[in-house]
Scaffold this active site. Structure first.
Site, PDB file in Angstrom:
ATOM      1  CG  ASP A 169      58.147  41.930   8.574  1.00  0.00           C
ATOM      2  OD1 ASP A 169      58.874  42.825   8.126  1.00  0.00           O
ATOM      3  OD2 ASP A 169      56.943  42.091   8.850  1.00  0.00           O
ATOM      4  CB  CYS A 228      34.277  47.670  28.221  1.00  0.00           C
ATOM      5  SG  CYS A 228      35.371  49.017  28.662  1.00  0.00           S
ATOM      6  CB  CYS A 268      38.987  50.453  31.854  1.00  0.00           C
ATOM      7  SG  CYS A 268      37.610  50.662  30.703  1.00  0.00           S
ATOM      8  CB  CYS A 270      34.307  48.325  32.346  1.00  0.00           C
ATOM      9  SG  CYS A 270      35.980  47.692  32.281  1.00  0.00           S
ATOM     10  CB  CYS A 276      39.357  48.182  28.512  1.00  0.00           C
ATOM     11  SG  CYS A 276      38.614  47.080  29.711  1.00  0.00           S
TER      12      CYS A 276
END
Lengths: 461, 256
Positions: free
Chosen positions: A368, A213, A232, A235, A210
């Site tokens: 890369d 939080c 989440c 929160c 999240c």
């Protein structure tokens, strides 16, 4: 002043014409010349668009989403200024405006529809002051060029904070959904079909925590990479309820996908001529954008169904081989999330496949090549009849396939593309299609090779 | 490592690997390194057990022959650094003291050092390598690299490691800390193109990814042998034609 601008436009056009004479595609050069001469050219020319502009950005699907939105809007009779596939930095946008501009402060077109590179969105949005900004997804991509995902998410947040544009966001991408929490009137789109749910997050999934939080998200369903239904537990933030939704999604191999599209107007059946869940997401994004621009649902459906594969994205070509014609399908792969969707779509087709994988490490591909180890080539183990690996990092791809469980005797390394295409076309059963999986510059090289063999029209058809 | 005590036949042995934070510290396709270890053990009849230890999970210092930690985004690396100190640093030090292999790549390498400083913020590392990393002004250090390693007993003569570096931090080694190798091409620890990585016993840190082991299978074999307490030559050779071409392509990309 108007006369001076007209002169600058003429110079920039001349630079483009010269460059084309030399055989270059020149899709962004005139615009770059124009911006040198007139730094505010995008703002000035964009200001002539009577209905303003809409911008589309995403890691994956920008070109296809823009093509779908263009098809829908063209059907509605909207005159568009639109940048060609892939020419999505400021120079490409400026070139599209330059091509449409004419004397006396006129421009041929009412609405600007531009796909914009992730890193160029801030600059282009500042110039154009768009009326709508569509953000489709944010995946791990070319870390040597784009840097970390969080940094792009932060820059996009600034773009939205500084703009009063209508925001159209993917509810299923937690990184993007968060960008809409501080503003009203966001249009969210998302998939709502748990029959598509994967067993878990893809290995290369990002955004697992999240942003508010820091607690790990709980995914109730994962649809694609880190896209899905999540919340989440700490929160309480969760996936916003999507305004534009896909339900009852039916993926039909490498050929098509169908789903029920729901907008504020109601629901309708859509059958795409494009494969995979990733194209369902592109269609949802285009539907959400055009619906917010006021296009009726029936027109949106017609536009989506009429969209043909964009340049090198699930494009089909007929190859001439010494044994007769053979179908070649080109599936662009450029980062783990996009590659995984292509691989997953391939596995929907029965039987074993003949492949031509082309891995380059040019700047536009990412220097890369480590990303191939984040893509789930293991999905193809046991499903490959023959694979020819080509490109300047051909051996890297061959090693990836070997360690993914593809038997070594099925893998050939042929770095030179013409020889690789010939070898790939000749192996396997003629009645079976050949699938080409090129990176971006490899896709351009493959198309140029096919054009020189007369098998596709010119580069920027 | 004494040759007389090294068992000759590795078959029947099992390599026990613990990946630290594989869900967070995986940004440069670190999974590729683990896949290569797994396959090269399997092809030789060596068992392979992969475990993971992530945020909030304890780490068994005795249960593994090789510990691996990859790179992550800044935010994730911060979370891991705190957790590493709180719940795993002691176990890693114990493991290092009994000569278990510990390999840190990119962000993982930085965390094996003493500290990582970003502006006014200082993130403490495990301190197994005597070095510190500072995020200084200036561009990220990005590009293909080739290095000539030293301090890897039993490594093939003339062996080179090739890979790709992409780091914002500049790593400065204490005078007594041995680098992993001399830079042939590329920017290296501090961007000056002299030295790359660090090695202390069987604890190894490097910025080389791409990933490292698929491009340098000799080093994968060196790690397997070292982790099992074998001579590098004790491992039966494998059919490595594709791997040789991959190594050559990485060297070419670096300009060697």
């Amino acid at each position: 002043m108007a006369g001076l601008l007209t002169a600058k436009l003429a110079i920039a056009r001349g630079a483009g014409a010269l460059s084309r004479l030399r055989g270059s595609g020149a899709t962004s050069l005139p615009g770059r010349v124009l911006m040198q001469l007139e730094p505010s050219a995008i703002a000035t020319l964009g200001g002539r668009l009577a209905e303003g502009s809409a911008l589309i950005s995403a890691t994956n699907g920008k070109t296809t989403t823009a093509a779908m939105a263009a098809g829908i809007l063209a059907g509605e009779g909207v005159e568009l200024v639109h940048n060609p596939a892939g020419a999505n930095m400021a120079g490409g946008v400026a070139t599209a405006l330059l091509d449409a501009a004419s004397g006396g402060e006129r421009i041929a077109g009412k609405l600007g529809l531009f796909e914009v590179d992730e890193l160029w969105l801030a600059r282009v949005a500042e110039e154009l002051q768009p009326r709508a900004i569509l953000l489709g997804n944010l995946f791990r991509d070319q870390l040597d060029r784009y840097g970390e995902l969080e940094a792009i998410a932060d820059s996009w947040r600034e773009v939205l904070l500084a703009s009063d544009a209508q925001a159209i966001l993917n509810a299923d991408d937690p990184l993007l959904a968060d960008l809409g929490r501080e503003r009203a009137g966001v249009v969210y789109f998302g998939v709502q079909d748990d029959s598509l749910a994967l067993p878990g997050l893809a290995h290369a999934a990002d955004a697992k925590h999240c942003r508010n939080c820091g607690a790990p998200y709980v995914f109730d369903a994962v649809y694609l990479g880190h896209l899905g239904r999540y919340h989440c537990p700490s929160c309480g933030r969760g996936r916003p309820e999507p305004d534009v939704r896909a339900t009852d999604v039916r993926l039909q191999g490498v050929r098509s996908a169908a789903f029920t599209l729901t907008t504020s107007e109601g629901s309708a059946e859509v059958t795409l001529a494009l494969p995979g869940l990733y194209n369902v997401y592109n269609a949802l994004a285009a539907a959400a954008l055009t619906s917010s621009l006021g296009v009726p649902l029936a027109r949106i459906v017609a536009g989506l169904q009429g969209t043909r594969p964009a340049f090198g994205r699930a494009e089909t070509v007929t190859l001439s081989t010494p044994r007769g014609p053979r179908e070649l399908r080109i599936l662009l792969v450029k980062n783990p999330a996009g590659a995984n969707e292509v691989l997953r779509t391939l596995t929907l087709e029965d039987g074993s496949h003949d492949l031509l994988g082309i891995l380059n490490d040019q700047i536009a591909d990412g220097r890369d090549v480590s990303w191939i180890w984040d893509a789930d080539f293991e999905l193809l183990a046991g499903r490959i009849a023959n694979v020819v690996c080509s490109g300047n990092r051909a051996a890297d791809l061959a090693a990836r396939l070997k360690y993914a469980g593809v038997e070594e005797e099925r893998i050939r390394v042929v770095p030179e593309l013409p020889a690789a295409l010939a070898a790939a076309a000749e192996q396997g059963e003629r009645g079976r299609p050949l699938f080409a999986l090129p990176t971006y510059t490899a896709m351009l090289a493959l198309r140029e090779l096919l054009a020189s063999r007369g098998e596709v029209a010119g580069r920027w058809s | 490592m004494s040759e007389s005590t090294a068992p000759a036949a590795p078959s029947g042995r099992t390599l026990r690997v613990c990946a630290l934070y594989p869900d967070l510290m995986n940004i440069y396709a670190d999974r590729g390194n683990l896949i290569v270890l797994e396959r090269r053990c399997a092809w030789r009849g060596i068992g392979f057990e992969l475990s993971a230890s992530s945020l909030g999970e304890r780490l068994d210092s005795e249960g593994y022959d090789l510990f691996y930690i990859g790179g992550g985004q800044d935010r994730d690396q911060r979370l891991c650094a705190e957790d590493l100190l709180a719940s795993k640093a002691e176990a890693l030090r114990t493991a290092a003291a009994r000569d278990a292999v510990i390999l840190g790549v990119c962000g993982g390498y930085q965390l094996l050092g003493r500290s990582y400083t970003l502006g006014s913020e200082r993130i403490e590392g495990v301190g197994l390598l005597d070095l510190e990393t500072i995020r200084e002004d200036g561009p990220r250090l990005i590009g293909n690299v080739a290095i000539e390693p030293a301090g890897l007993p039993g490594a093939p003569a003339g062996a080179v490691l090739a890979g790709f570096e992409n780091h914002g931090g500049r790593t400065h080694l204490d005078s007594g800390q041995a680098p992993l190798g001399r830079v042939l091409r590329g920017l290296g620890n501090d961007g000056r193109g002299r030295f790359e990585g660090a090695v202390a016993g069987a604890t190894i840190g490097t910025y080389l990814h791409g990933p490292l082991l698929p491009k340098n299978v000799w080093f994968a074999d060196w790690l397997i042998a070292r982790a099992l307490g074998l001579d590098a030559q004790a491992l039966p050779p494998l059919e490595d034609e594709i791997e040789r071409q991959t190594h050559a392509a990485a060297l070419r990309a670096a300009g060697v």
